[in-house]
Design a protein around this motif. Structure first.
Motif, PDB file in Angstrom:
ATOM      1  N   TYR A   1      -5.486   0.815   0.972  1.00 48.77           N
ATOM      2  CA  TYR A   1      -5.702   1.924   1.885  1.00 48.77           C
ATOM      3  C   TYR A   1      -4.643   2.997   1.677  1.00 48.77           C
ATOM      4  N   ASP A   2      -5.040   4.212   1.948  1.00 48.88           N
ATOM      5  CA  ASP A   2      -4.178   5.362   1.716  1.00 48.88           C
ATOM      6  C   ASP A   2      -3.177   5.566   2.837  1.00 48.88           C
TER       7      ASP A   2
ATOM      8  N   ASN B   1       0.815  -1.212   0.000  1.00 45.19           N
ATOM      9  CA  ASN B   1       0.000   0.000   0.000  1.00 45.19           C
ATOM     10  C   ASN B   1       0.853   1.269   0.000  1.00 45.19           C
TER      11      ASN B   1
ATOM     12  N   SER C   1      -9.407  -3.480  -1.452  1.00 45.18           N
ATOM     13  CA  SER C   1      -9.088  -2.067  -1.653  1.00 45.18           C
ATOM     14  C   SER C   1      -7.690  -1.791  -1.118  1.00 45.18           C
TER      15      SER C   1
END
Length: 100
Positions: A56-57, A29, A54
């Motif tokens: 994650y930021d 990530n 997904s």
């Protein structure tokens, strides 16, 4: 005049806040987050399409660094290194090399 302190934080994770520490993370990530914005969006889209997961930021100030790779820093470069819950994710030989 005293020199500026150099504080390194390895394995900071995505919830780290901006401080005096230079933050690094070696996760997929963090790598995706450090890509140019357009490429990061393409990789995120593909990842979601393939894995239905997904990405994650990470905050934009976090640098990607794979700790198992060789880190080239001058001798006595850092005043402090913080790496909580990091070394146990490395092979022993990599952990020894990074520590040196």
């Amino acid at each position: 005049m005293p020199k500026n302190r150099v504080l390194l934080h390895f394995g900071c994770g995505p919830l780290v806040r901006t401080t005096d520490w230079i933050d690094y993370d070696g996760s997929l990530n963090a790598w995706i987050n450090n890509l140019p914005r357009f490429l990061s969006c393409v990789v995120r889209y593909c990842y979601r399409a393939v894995s239905r997961g997904s990405v994650y930021d990470f905050p934009r100030h976090v640098h990607y660094l794979l700790l198992g790779s060789q880190i080239k820093l001058p001798s006595e470069y850092a005043d402090a290194i913080f790496a909580s819950h990091v070394w146990e994710h490395l092979y022993r030989s990599d952990a020894e090399a990074v520590t040196r």
